[in-house]
Design a protein around this motif. Sequence first.
Motif, PDB file in Angstrom:
ATOM      1  N   UNK B  17       0.817  -1.217   0.000  1.00 44.99           N
ATOM      2  CA  UNK B  17       0.000   0.000   0.000  1.00 44.99           C
ATOM      3  C   UNK B  17       0.850   1.267   0.000  1.00 44.99           C
ATOM      4  N   UNK B  68       0.340   1.244   8.315  1.00 51.81           N
ATOM      5  CA  UNK B  68      -0.590   0.304   8.942  1.00 51.81           C
ATOM      6  C   UNK B  68      -0.530   0.479  10.457  1.00 51.81           C
ATOM      7  N   UNK B  75       2.834   0.442  12.912  1.00 54.10           N
ATOM      8  CA  UNK B  75       3.949  -0.454  12.619  1.00 54.10           C
ATOM      9  C   UNK B  75       4.369  -0.365  11.144  1.00 54.10           C
ATOM     10  N   UNK B 102      -5.142   2.202  10.528  1.00 55.95           N
ATOM     11  CA  UNK B 102      -6.261   1.451  11.088  1.00 55.95           C
ATOM     12  C   UNK B 102      -6.252   1.471  12.618  1.00 55.95           C
ATOM     13  N   UNK B 126     -10.980  -0.128  11.005  1.00 58.17           N
ATOM     14  CA  UNK B 126     -10.037  -0.241   9.899  1.00 58.17           C
ATOM     15  C   UNK B 126     -10.231   0.938   8.956  1.00 58.17           C
ATOM     16  N   UNK B 127      -9.123   1.550   8.563  1.00 59.42           N
ATOM     17  CA  UNK B 127      -9.210   2.654   7.619  1.00 59.42           C
ATOM     18  C   UNK B 127      -9.325   2.062   6.212  1.00 59.42           C
ATOM     19  N   UNK B 128     -10.292   2.597   5.452  1.00 57.88           N
ATOM     20  CA  UNK B 128     -10.561   2.044   4.117  1.00 57.88           C
ATOM     21  C   UNK B 128     -10.112   3.049   3.059  1.00 57.88           C
TER      22      UNK B 128
END
Lengths: 200, 197
Positions: B17, B68, B75, B102, B126-128
């Motif tokens: 990502x 993330x 992390x 997230x 959770x971030x989308x």
Amino acid sequence: MNREVIVIDDNMDSKDPFVRVLQKTYPEYAIKLFNDANSGVQYIFDNLTKRIIVFLDCRFDAGIQGIEALNIIRQKTSLVYIVMMSANNLLQQSEAHLSEMINHHGIYYITNTDTDKAIALIKEINELMDCKLDCALEEWMEIQKNQNSNNENYLNIGSQSFSIDELLKEIRTKSEVGRKFEKDLIQLTIYLLLKKTVSI
Amino acid sequence: MIKHIIIAYNNAVKENDRRFFEDCGDEAKRIANQLKYTIISGEELRADIVSERVASLDVDYVFFAASHGDSRSLYNSEFSEYVSTTTNEYLFNGHIIYTVACLCGVELGSTLVRNGAKCFWGYRDKYIFSIGEPSYIETSMEALNQIVLGNSMEVSFQLALDKYDHCIAQSYEDNYFLTSQLLSNKNNLVYYESQME
């Protein structure tokens, strides 16, 4: 949207009154007949994009039985409606079979001579499919898949990437992610309904 | 008055990502505009480097992070925590932490504020995101923009929610599904502010 009725029964042929009455009552539906459950299941999997109502006999003389076919279908999709059929009434089914049927979503039961009930169920299920969000979402995803060249990595939820095909799988199996999408769509609809003005 | 932004983002080669995180980092640089900023990215995104860069600053700063995360940590691609509730929770005493990650709004945020941080921004689920859809960047970065402009946390939060509303209004006719995910992010945006001032 293609609409089909799939009849899976090893004791029926295309001249069977059950098949003929369905065809006559619903000429807009293609009626497909399969004499063994495996071929019927494979046809369903090859045609998941169609609106399918399945009439599935409980008992077959050879190959997999109706309940096994039901379980195989449900492992892949919860969006296909299935009408289980038997020569026996419901109370004569074994407890194990009853339990299997009750514990799946979108399952109906008729005796295989009850064409009136079959006709009524097709109407009822069709109306359900017209207004069910998961069915609409599935159709929308299929359209996106055909229109979108960027099918891979369509959406990321945290570190999980989903292609449109993978999103479709989540929706069809009613996974946690698939149910979240349904919930989010309902929330957006409510949000837009309640918002007095939507300005850009 | 914010004088500096530490811009931490995960664009490590092995990170799937990285493009999204890098877009967030680029937007943070744009928002920093006249301010000074420090970059921590790629293989440098580690707890020791974060500590070192934070220690070198004696002005008001925002620690911005796009990577993330989970409920207790941010992390990197090696799953090594660079900010967490148990290793360096005391690090940001008196400063703002702003995350696009997230779940950090669940526990990390309140822990950092309890340990002296001035304010924490993040998401409690959770971030989308959808790569290449600018509305996800615009909405996730709006509050940072407002903070840098000098607005209070409360005002910045409201303006961030307004930005979400604006982007939702702009996009729902084109893509109802992706817009529903924007709304999900909006509903999960949180900030925790220290009551010590």
